[in-house]
Design a protein around this motif. Structure first.
Motif, PDB file in Angstrom:
ATOM      1  N   ASP A   5      39.491 -18.391 -47.602  1.00  9.94           N
ATOM      2  CA  ASP A   5      39.953 -18.998 -49.022  1.00  9.94           C
ATOM      3  C   ASP A   5      37.929 -19.566 -49.051  1.00  9.94           C
ATOM      4  OD1 ASP A   5      42.491 -18.379 -49.759  1.00  9.94           O
ATOM      5  OD2 ASP A   5      42.949 -19.389 -48.148  1.00  9.94           O
ATOM      6  N   GLY A   6      36.997 -19.448 -48.950  1.00  6.58           N
ATOM      7  CA  GLY A   6      36.148 -20.897 -49.149  1.00  6.58           C
ATOM      8  C   GLY A   6      35.982 -20.783 -50.435  1.00  6.58           C
ATOM      9  N   ASP A   7      35.952 -19.404 -51.085  1.00  2.00           N
ATOM     10  CA  ASP A   7      36.096 -19.021 -52.974  1.00  2.00           C
ATOM     11  C   ASP A   7      37.553 -20.761 -53.657  1.00  2.00           C
ATOM     12  OD1 ASP A   7      38.081 -18.141 -52.010  1.00  2.00           O
ATOM     13  OD2 ASP A   7      38.468 -17.243 -54.090  1.00  2.00           O
ATOM     14  N   VAL A   8      38.331 -21.013 -52.785  1.00  2.00           N
ATOM     15  CA  VAL A   8      38.731 -22.305 -53.625  1.00  2.00           C
ATOM     16  C   VAL A   8      38.442 -22.905 -52.969  1.00  2.00           C
ATOM     17  CG1 VAL A   8      40.709 -23.433 -53.313  1.00  2.00           C
ATOM     18  CG2 VAL A   8      40.873 -20.393 -53.041  1.00  2.00           C
ATOM     19  N   ALA A   9      37.414 -23.420 -52.010  1.00  2.00           N
ATOM     20  CA  ALA A   9      36.962 -25.145 -51.564  1.00  2.00           C
ATOM     21  C   ALA A   9      36.354 -24.777 -52.540  1.00  2.00           C
ATOM     22  CB  ALA A   9      36.856 -24.428 -50.280  1.00  2.00           C
ATOM     23  N   SER A  10      35.035 -24.585 -52.919  1.00  2.02           N
ATOM     24  CA  SER A  10      34.004 -24.166 -53.594  1.00  2.02           C
ATOM     25  C   SER A  10      34.293 -24.639 -55.155  1.00  2.02           C
ATOM     26  CB  SER A  10      32.642 -22.903 -53.750  1.00  2.02           C
ATOM     27  OG  SER A  10      33.197 -22.044 -53.931  1.00  2.02           O
ATOM     28  N   ARG A  11      35.396 -23.466 -55.206  1.00  2.00           N
ATOM     29  CA  ARG A  11      35.724 -24.094 -56.701  1.00  2.00           C
ATOM     30  C   ARG A  11      36.393 -25.530 -56.943  1.00  2.00           C
ATOM     31  NH1 ARG A  11      39.461 -20.294 -57.417  1.00  2.00           N
ATOM     32  NH2 ARG A  11      37.969 -19.106 -56.837  1.00  2.00           N
ATOM     33  N   MET A  12      37.127 -26.205 -55.990  1.00  2.00           N
ATOM     34  CA  MET A  12      37.858 -27.275 -56.018  1.00  2.00           C
ATOM     35  C   MET A  12      36.650 -28.262 -55.878  1.00  2.00           C
ATOM     36  SD  MET A  12      40.678 -26.662 -53.349  1.00  2.00           S
ATOM     37  CE  MET A  12      40.933 -28.643 -53.570  1.00  2.00           C
ATOM     38  N   GLY A  13      34.968 -28.406 -55.198  1.00  2.00           N
ATOM     39  CA  GLY A  13      34.135 -28.521 -55.315  1.00  2.00           C
ATOM     40  C   GLY A  13      33.704 -28.817 -56.925  1.00  2.00           C
ATOM     41  N   SER A  57      39.794 -23.798 -44.626  1.00  2.00           N
ATOM     42  CA  SER A  57      38.805 -23.051 -46.384  1.00  2.00           C
ATOM     43  C   SER A  57      38.223 -24.708 -46.115  1.00  2.00           C
ATOM     44  CB  SER A  57      39.805 -23.577 -47.691  1.00  2.00           C
ATOM     45  OG  SER A  57      38.621 -23.638 -48.486  1.00  2.00           O
ATOM     46  N   GLY A  58      36.600 -24.033 -46.532  1.00  2.00           N
ATOM     47  CA  GLY A  58      35.340 -24.919 -46.586  1.00  2.00           C
ATOM     48  C   GLY A  58      34.223 -24.553 -47.007  1.00  2.00           C
ATOM     49  N   SER A  59      33.494 -25.470 -47.681  1.00  5.64           N
ATOM     50  CA  SER A  59      31.857 -25.661 -48.848  1.00  5.64           C
ATOM     51  C   SER A  59      31.170 -26.440 -47.930  1.00  5.64           C
ATOM     52  CB  SER A  59      33.069 -25.312 -49.972  1.00  5.64           C
ATOM     53  OG  SER A  59      31.783 -24.770 -50.537  1.00  5.64           O
ATOM     54  N   VAL A 119      33.160 -29.695 -46.499  1.00  3.74           N
ATOM     55  CA  VAL A 119      33.685 -29.845 -47.724  1.00  3.74           C
ATOM     56  C   VAL A 119      34.822 -29.094 -46.589  1.00  3.74           C
ATOM     57  CG1 VAL A 119      35.158 -30.378 -49.647  1.00  3.74           C
ATOM     58  CG2 VAL A 119      32.507 -30.762 -49.903  1.00  3.74           C
ATOM     59  N   GLY A 120      35.693 -29.884 -45.678  1.00  6.16           N
ATOM     60  CA  GLY A 120      37.203 -29.847 -45.653  1.00  6.16           C
ATOM     61  C   GLY A 120      36.819 -29.130 -43.967  1.00  6.16           C
ATOM     62  N   GLY A 121      35.491 -29.071 -43.664  1.00  2.00           N
ATOM     63  CA  GLY A 121      35.331 -29.258 -42.160  1.00  2.00           C
ATOM     64  C   GLY A 121      36.155 -30.243 -40.806  1.00  2.00           C
ATOM     65  N   GLU A 122      35.869 -31.305 -41.448  1.00  2.00           N
ATOM     66  CA  GLU A 122      36.324 -32.316 -40.999  1.00  2.00           C
ATOM     67  C   GLU A 122      37.795 -33.460 -41.454  1.00  2.00           C
ATOM     68  OE1 GLU A 122      35.427 -33.116 -37.155  1.00  2.00           O
ATOM     69  OE2 GLU A 122      34.167 -31.307 -37.146  1.00  2.00           O
ATOM     70  N   GLU A 123      37.788 -34.293 -40.386  1.00  2.00           N
ATOM     71  CA  GLU A 123      38.958 -35.194 -40.917  1.00  2.00           C
ATOM     72  C   GLU A 123      38.568 -36.323 -42.339  1.00  2.00           C
ATOM     73  OE1 GLU A 123      42.340 -38.315 -40.234  1.00  2.00           O
ATOM     74  OE2 GLU A 123      41.539 -38.223 -38.671  1.00  2.00           O
ATOM     75  N   THR A 124      36.919 -36.533 -41.273  1.00  2.00           N
ATOM     76  CA  THR A 124      36.171 -37.733 -42.626  1.00  2.00           C
ATOM     77  C   THR A 124      34.992 -37.111 -43.424  1.00  2.00           C
ATOM     78  OG1 THR A 124      37.152 -39.731 -41.210  1.00  2.00           O
ATOM     79  CG2 THR A 124      34.857 -39.518 -42.870  1.00  2.00           C
ATOM     80  N   LEU A 125      34.760 -36.647 -44.262  1.00  2.00           N
ATOM     81  CA  LEU A 125      33.262 -35.875 -44.711  1.00  2.00           C
ATOM     82  C   LEU A 125      32.535 -37.114 -44.727  1.00  2.00           C
ATOM     83  CD1 LEU A 125      31.991 -33.403 -46.236  1.00  2.00           C
ATOM     84  CD2 LEU A 125      32.749 -34.757 -48.732  1.00  2.00           C
ATOM     85  N   THR A 186      23.891 -18.825 -54.586  1.00  2.00           N
ATOM     86  CA  THR A 186      23.652 -20.009 -55.904  1.00  2.00           C
ATOM     87  C   THR A 186      22.771 -20.466 -56.022  1.00  2.00           C
ATOM     88  OG1 THR A 186      26.008 -20.246 -54.959  1.00  2.00           O
ATOM     89  CG2 THR A 186      24.654 -22.219 -56.825  1.00  2.00           C
ATOM     90  N   ILE A 187      22.154 -20.022 -57.538  1.00  2.00           N
ATOM     91  CA  ILE A 187      20.547 -20.551 -57.792  1.00  2.00           C
ATOM     92  C   ILE A 187      21.253 -21.369 -59.089  1.00  2.00           C
ATOM     93  CG2 ILE A 187      18.093 -19.974 -58.585  1.00  2.00           C
ATOM     94  CD1 ILE A 187      19.065 -17.413 -56.659  1.00  2.00           C
TER      95      ILE A 187
END
Length: 193
Positions: A5-13, A57-59, A119-125, A186-187
């Motif tokens: 769900d990477g698209d969800v993560a990037s959209r959330m960001g 999920s991450g971005s 973003v989403g990869g670890e407990e603390t960003l 993305t550009i």
């Protein structure tokens, strides 16, 4: 974004940053970007570690903040910010990948583009921050690895300097597609005027 769900993560960001105040001072903006990205990270990480139906999920993220001539870039992962000044290309970010972080001469490590931070990869960003100064005529490129894995830095410098910002972005996209575009891309091109 990566995983299922990477698209969800990037959209959330993107949504978290969409309503940042343009009236805030640069330092206030940087604090707010970190706060909002940490909130997104917490939600994504909680979904990944929950005991029932976990969703990984991450971005990656790259954020460019400018106030007059002061600017800063915040990032995690391998999305990048480049600056073109007087036809000289400078990468202002350092990838958070195994290949970029390894100090050994291990060839296997050089080819390992696994993300070490997202973003989403670890407990603390942890977002890296780099401050700089903007000069009139500087052109900036924010991009994902879908571009940088297909187009060389020399090509990027040439195409980034092409026409206006829309033409430059289109030229970079066309070069990515011509090279095979094995990943999403993305550009964003910005010029200091």
């Amino acid at each position: 974004g990566g995983h299922r769900d990477g698209d969800v993560a990037s959209r959330m960001g993107c949504q978290a940053l969409a309503e940042l105040s343009s009236d805030a001072k640069l330092d206030e903006t940087l604090i707010e970007v970190q706060r909002r990205m940490s909130q997104v990270n917490n939600r994504l990480y909680a979904a990944a570690v929950r005991p029932v139906n976990p969703i990984q999920s991450g971005s990656t993220v790259v954020v460019f903040a400018v106030k007059r001539t002061a600017c800063a870039v915040l990032w995690a992962g391998d999305s990048r910010l480049y600056r073109l000044r007087h036809q000289q290309l400078a990468q202002l970010t350092v990838d958070h990948t195994w290949a970029a972080q390894m100090l050994t001469e291990d060839e296997d490590a050089e080819d390992d583009h696994s993300i070490m931070r997202a973003v989403g990869g670890e407990e603390t960003l942890q977002l890296d921050i780099r401050r700089d100064r903007v000069r009139l005529g500087d052109r900036y490129l924010l991009c994902s690895d879908g571009l940088t894995r297909e187009v060389s830095p020399t090509q990027i410098a040439t195409l980034l300097g092409t026409g206006d910002v829309h033409q430059a972005a289109q030229a970079l996209l066309d070069a990515t597609l011509a090279a095979g575009a094995r990943d999403n891309v993305t550009i964003v091109v910005i010029e200091a005027g």
